[in-house]
Scaffold this motif. Structure first.
Motif, PDB file in Angstrom:
ATOM      1  N   ASN C  67       0.832  -1.194   0.000  1.00  0.00           N
ATOM      2  CA  ASN C  67       0.000   0.000   0.000  1.00  0.00           C
ATOM      3  C   ASN C  67       0.870   1.248   0.000  1.00  0.00           C
ATOM      4  OD1 ASN C  67      -1.497   2.259   1.317  1.00  0.00           O
ATOM      5  ND2 ASN C  67      -3.153   0.761   1.139  1.00  0.00           N
ATOM      6  N   PRO C 176      -2.599   3.220  -7.887  1.00  0.00           N
ATOM      7  CA  PRO C 176      -4.040   3.309  -8.140  1.00  0.00           C
ATOM      8  C   PRO C 176      -4.509   4.720  -8.473  1.00  0.00           C
ATOM      9  CG  PRO C 176      -3.593   3.074  -5.794  1.00  0.00           C
ATOM     10  CD  PRO C 176      -2.269   3.099  -6.478  1.00  0.00           C
ATOM     11  N   PHE C 177      -3.615   5.655  -8.539  1.00  0.00           N
ATOM     12  CA  PHE C 177      -4.059   7.043  -8.666  1.00  0.00           C
ATOM     13  C   PHE C 177      -3.798   7.653 -10.025  1.00  0.00           C
ATOM     14  CE2 PHE C 177      -1.963   6.170  -4.608  1.00  0.00           C
ATOM     15  CZ  PHE C 177      -3.099   5.944  -3.868  1.00  0.00           C
ATOM     16  N   PRO C 221      -7.620   4.844 -13.843  1.00  0.00           N
ATOM     17  CA  PRO C 221      -9.076   4.855 -14.014  1.00  0.00           C
ATOM     18  C   PRO C 221      -9.425   5.083 -15.483  1.00  0.00           C
ATOM     19  CG  PRO C 221      -8.302   6.909 -13.008  1.00  0.00           C
ATOM     20  CD  PRO C 221      -7.134   6.000 -13.100  1.00  0.00           C
ATOM     21  N   TYR C 281      -0.394  15.841  -2.131  1.00  0.00           N
ATOM     22  CA  TYR C 281      -1.505  15.020  -1.646  1.00  0.00           C
ATOM     23  C   TYR C 281      -0.995  13.893  -0.741  1.00  0.00           C
ATOM     24  CZ  TYR C 281      -4.500  17.427  -4.952  1.00  0.00           C
ATOM     25  OH  TYR C 281      -5.199  18.398  -5.609  1.00  0.00           O
ATOM     26  N   MET C 283      -1.587  10.808  -0.168  1.00  0.00           N
ATOM     27  CA  MET C 283      -1.258   9.488  -0.684  1.00  0.00           C
ATOM     28  C   MET C 283      -0.009   9.489  -1.555  1.00  0.00           C
ATOM     29  SD  MET C 283      -3.348   7.488   0.695  1.00  0.00           S
ATOM     30  CE  MET C 283      -3.110   5.950  -0.213  1.00  0.00           C
ATOM     31  N   GLU C 363     -13.186  13.633  -7.447  1.00  0.00           N
ATOM     32  CA  GLU C 363     -13.107  12.228  -7.023  1.00  0.00           C
ATOM     33  C   GLU C 363     -11.665  11.735  -6.990  1.00  0.00           C
ATOM     34  OE1 GLU C 363     -14.556  13.317  -9.683  1.00  0.00           O
ATOM     35  OE2 GLU C 363     -14.110  12.127 -11.472  1.00  0.00           O
ATOM     36  N   VAL C 364     -10.815  12.302  -7.819  1.00  0.00           N
ATOM     37  CA  VAL C 364      -9.390  11.937  -7.773  1.00  0.00           C
ATOM     38  C   VAL C 364      -8.766  12.510  -6.507  1.00  0.00           C
ATOM     39  CG1 VAL C 364      -7.162  12.170  -8.907  1.00  0.00           C
ATOM     40  CG2 VAL C 364      -9.221  11.765 -10.285  1.00  0.00           C
ATOM     41  N   GLU C 365      -9.083  13.778  -6.256  1.00  0.00           N
ATOM     42  CA  GLU C 365      -8.566  14.407  -5.038  1.00  0.00           C
ATOM     43  C   GLU C 365      -8.936  13.588  -3.807  1.00  0.00           C
ATOM     44  OE1 GLU C 365      -9.616  18.605  -4.649  1.00  0.00           O
ATOM     45  OE2 GLU C 365      -7.515  18.911  -5.180  1.00  0.00           O
ATOM     46  N   LYS C 366     -10.140  13.111  -3.801  1.00  0.00           N
ATOM     47  CA  LYS C 366     -10.616  12.355  -2.644  1.00  0.00           C
ATOM     48  C   LYS C 366      -9.778  11.094  -2.464  1.00  0.00           C
ATOM     49  CE  LYS C 366     -15.032  11.044  -0.630  1.00  0.00           C
ATOM     50  NZ  LYS C 366     -16.448  10.790  -0.947  1.00  0.00           N
ATOM     51  N   LYS C 367      -9.560  10.414  -3.564  1.00  0.00           N
ATOM     52  CA  LYS C 367      -8.723   9.213  -3.503  1.00  0.00           C
ATOM     53  C   LYS C 367      -7.325   9.518  -2.993  1.00  0.00           C
ATOM     54  CE  LYS C 367     -10.399   6.338  -7.292  1.00  0.00           C
ATOM     55  NZ  LYS C 367      -9.987   5.828  -8.621  1.00  0.00           N
ATOM     56  N   LEU C 368      -6.849  10.703  -3.336  1.00  0.00           N
ATOM     57  CA  LEU C 368      -5.485  11.069  -2.958  1.00  0.00           C
ATOM     58  C   LEU C 368      -5.395  11.528  -1.515  1.00  0.00           C
ATOM     59  CD1 LEU C 368      -4.336  12.890  -6.198  1.00  0.00           C
ATOM     60  CD2 LEU C 368      -3.629  10.648  -5.374  1.00  0.00           C
TER      61      LEU C 368
END
Lengths: 382, 382, 382, 382
Positions: C67, C176-177, C221, C281, C283, C363-368
């Protein structure tokens, strides 16, 4: 937009024409005086840069909403590390000064009186900004005795304002992850103990500031989980016979703080220890790096002072410095005393083995950045 | 002659198979224990090299005929500088140790008890060879308390033998250039005062050795030229009001030595100061470099101790070390005390400005390597 | 449990008795041969430690589920930084070697033939583990020509196994980003281009491995958001007239890779650039530090090689080395070629100004790592 | 005499107010621009100091009567070592620059165009003073293309004047100790060969200067002792089969110099080699240290250039520098070419084992500082 030229951009006409030798004025030109001037100018230039970094870090830490995993905290860590990197070069730079032998220094030393490195207000101001309080200075009144009023004012303002250390204390106190202290025995209310333990560094802070810091809902969850009793038990078991009185120290540092000399509150100390213990969790990685950075800064400052002492001793022995100081002794006492972040350093005394760490509840783990799916060894990571 | 192969020549099968982790034996493998072992082995390897250099330097200094401008003195200076260079890397090496966090150390710390860096006999032996006497050690009996008898014996033998410092004292005493002390006031004979001032470091030396060192015709010329009265006058004039008691110190160091703690005799101190003052003369160049080298060694040893203290503090805080020491405090006291060449360092206190130096008589100048034809500014050079 | 003693724990009997001077065997004792042996042993000890770290890092990177915000990635970064710290000391250590003058080396040089530093298999093995492939080595067959078969086998095994660089490539590919590449023009299917771009480093990898790496659902994605077209446009606009051909280079590196010499796939390069651009970010913070660490390692390796060349040149000039090498020239060619992570370094060419960065979708920001509430300046952080 | 104050003495009002950020003028304040300005100012300050040292060293070397064991030669060595010490810190200082990430640099990079480090005239002037000739510069016209006329004039003046390297050549040529070359075979007169071999560095020097340097009686004794034939024989015997063509090189360097690119004459090369071989003799100790110092300076300059290249590459990749340079490639070519003292370095190729050195005649030994009484192993010392 007009073109920029290197020479103008760096204002080299100013920089390279700012060396006027006293020994030339005395018609007794001393070759090494140029080195003496330039090395001090180089130090002062770097001090300005250290202020630039320290100011920016303080400005970020002052924001009430600083998130522990934000780019801003990352920026704070990055700039603290830069401060340490600069200090490392400043330590190395002493090698250059040491190429000046005492006899070469004597050629112009008397012409400089009473000028002295003690008149370097930028370094003292930096110490103040980082967190060295007037009351912890060796020979208190002495250290500003040779400065100009305008520079004394700057230092006093820094000492009276919020230093990086104080802001770090506040930031630690509002850590949203660290567990609450064990419930008070007897009838004293939680509110009282909260008030008590937040006061450390703010003992002389005006009311309004205190209340601002205390009033927001404490970051420490109020759940039934009693982390600290469990940890204290584990810590106690880890102590060798000869170390048993460390337990009193433990209580003092994390819960009581009956003395007034602390710069970190009990609550901040608990958060800092928690960070050290569980640094493997995503949300604690940046905070751990921050704590490491301040220790590195303190160590470089300490090494700088140490080598500075040796250099001065090698240069003037037991003679009196150009500024009238008795040289080595003052510096030595100051060096032994001026560890700005020593309370962070001493937390090491309260660590225990990773495999004996209390297991965190799932909901705490989740807050720290791991979904329950991710199997984490307690306190994993490095 | 058979071929040599790198791997065999370096005995890498031994070297690279000498790491056995205690944590593995406990089935609790700790990644950082390898670092812990290897860094200590690297230190001990370098300590062996330091001994190799120190032994060779002592062997050369022991020769009665050591000339001050010989290739052998050049070799001594070269090797002392190498010692300083190695020490500088050993200081830097602490950076590597500091990549081990306290939590990572805790993973295997308890498994090592009671092993401890205090059991590094090579470092203590090195200090003894260079000149640190048992009586000047902090916590005297303590420092060998954990060593094996064979290693204690080595250290005791070094302490009882002639250290580099003692040999340097002897070498300084027989300097053929340094001027004689001022004639004694009152009726005490020259012979008596000579005897007196040679004794410093040899106070516990058996008779035979003393007489060997004293009996050869003193290097100090017996002419009418009274350098030291002239110099003392100049020194006295150079003192600021607040420094006036330095004059008593001057008399003590160069002539009286009523205390018994000196490691350099008055005569040796006079020679050393003379070297510092007139280092520009060819015959004094190598001797000056030698004095500089020992100061550099002391400074590096001091920095090593300083950083070692900070590192230990950062690693174990106020916990008790694996060897049972109370850690930082012992190290701190030792570090403040164990300057081996501090009496050389303090001579800086007695320098004066070059332009006020007494002019040397022509016949002295000639001995120092300049024919009268060569016009030398007094004390010229850098 | 029996007590542990420092001397035994460190196996000092082995370590300190592993120095046998060839010059002693020849009855021509050369003082500096001890230094020569010990410095090489110290280097080999540290090389062992570097392997210990590299192996552990490779083991972690090999895990399929690593991870990007885990304690394990933190551990990887920490240990890569330790590798850099060790290399820095190894560079400094050359100072010690340089205290040996060429004449002193000549005293025993011929006795060592044909032993040579070229026979240090540990260093070559380390390069192989980190990612230096046989085909990129200067003078390919030459570099193992003097090694023993057992050591050649180790190196070959490392070259044929998955190096850190390859694992880093795989890890970057499964990020994953990072956004998907622009949709292919014309009719070529996404699957084909995916296959194409994953192949870079694996061009010679057996089928099974490739499919394992490609088959998991790509991290990129598949949304409608076309980051790369937007970025390419911004990059193109940033180029000065004389830099316009950088755009071809951009296409080559991130999309086409028609050449076969790449060690990072186009997909991995896209992920790495994305990390550099948006490192603020949460992540992406650890991943950014990882990329920084490998650049630091490459720089230290490069500086080590550079100083090594200068040292060899100063020591033997244009003479032939003990191992038969023509010395400086071989080392120089190797140094210019052996940048292991040069493809990471060159990504700098493709950065643009922060204020011109494409704004990431919510939604990308959120993932990050940022909830929508947290207002983040695009690409903020340092 | 008025009092001196630290702040005024160092002209800190100038120094600390000489940082004006371009990004502020563009209303796009970039935090790291301050670092960029200050580090360059620190470099330029130190460059000024390097000039101060270089100028003083050149002034001393220009004196026709410089004695090889004088305080002045000692001063030259001391100051050359100081130059090396400063350069070492300047190399280290790159660490600070590297805390600036490429993205942070991009925030203000375009605002600086066309300013560039290529416009640092002080560094180029230093190279010229030390001895880097225009004809050996990489991309000759290019390196001054961005400088102002006043600075170009300074550099041209230095290139046309006597550099430190030329003065060192002259000083080596007049060494009073080095043996004469073997008598010319065939009928060519000594005078002719003298003329020939003195010309190296002065090939483009106007007549008058040459004659001044050649006319004084040569330092090489004209006696019957043929050192060089003896040494050449010994050197030839020391060569491995694969090294046999080194003998041609030997003849070229020490006797023929048919090429015109040499900066040291054959005569100077002979003196320098002699110094390296017999450095143990008192009169050769300082000269040996001088040769060592210039090698150290070259190595530090080389390391500085090397790290500078890596830093630039890490910062801008293959982008074009603010000054329009193609960055890494230019720097790389310059770095490979700009070894100022490379002819001194290559002399190492011509050393032989100490025990095979020709024994010096008694009268030569005496000149070198040892009375016949002192038994010296040939080439003793370190």
């Amino acid at each position: 937009m007009t073109d920029v030229h290197y020479h103008d951009y760096l204002q080299l006409d100013k920089i390279l024409n700012a060396q006027e030798l006293e020994s030339n004025k005395h018609n007794a030109s001393a070759h090494d005086e140029m080195l003496f001037i330039i090395i001090h100018q180089a130090y002062e230039l770097w001090f300005k840069q250290l202020h630039h970094e320290a100011d920016s870090v303080v400005a970020i830490m002052r924001k009430p909403s600083l998130n522990d995993n934000s780019p801003e905290l990352q920026t704070v860590v990055h700039r603290l590390n830069r401060i340490a990197t600069i200090l490392r070069v400043l330590v190395h730079q002493i090698d250059i000064m040491e190429t000046m032998t005492p006899m070469d220094f004597l050629d112009f030393r008397d012409m400089l009186r009473p000028a002295s490195g003690f008149q370097s207000w930028q370094f003292k101001l930096l110490e103040a900004k980082l967190g060295l309080k007037f009351e912890y200075r060796h020979g208190q009144e002495y250290y500003t005795s040779q400065l100009r009023q305008q520079h004394i004012d700057l230092i006093k303002a820094a000492e009276n304002g919020q230093s990086f250390l104080q802001l770090m204390n506040t930031w630690l106190e509002r850590m949203p992850f660290s567990p609450a202290p064990p419930p008070p025995k007897g009838g004293s209310s939680e509110a009282q103990s909260q008030l008590l333990e937040n006061t450390a560094i703010n003992k002389k802070t005006p009311k309004s500031e205190v209340s601002e810091q205390v009033s927001p809902p404490s970051g420490e969850p109020e759940g039934a989980w009693d982390f600290w009793s469990e940890y204290k038990e584990a810590y106690s078991n880890s102590l060798a016979e000869a170390e048993k009185n460390n337990l009193d120290f433990f209580n003092e540092v994390f819960f009581q703080q009956r003395e007034t000399h602390y710069t970190l509150s009990a609550k901040a100390n608990r958060a800092a220890l928690f960070i050290m213990l569980y640094r493997g969790y995503p949300m604690l990685q940046q905070p751990f790096q921050l704590l490491n950075s301040v220790l590195e800064i303190d160590e470089q400052l300490s090494t700088w002072r140490h080598r500075h002492i040796n250099m001065v001793h090698r240069m003037i022995g037991t003679r009196i410095g150009t500024g009238g100081s008795s040289g080595k002794n003052y510096l030595k006492a100051a060096a032994d005393k001026h560890y700005i972040f020593k309370e962070v350093a001493q937390l090491t005394s309260f660590l225990i083995e990773r495999r004996k760490l209390p297991q965190l509840p799932k909901e705490v783990e989740k807050k720290l950045g791991f979904a329950s799916s991710s199997p984490l060894p307690p306190g994993g990571g490095t």
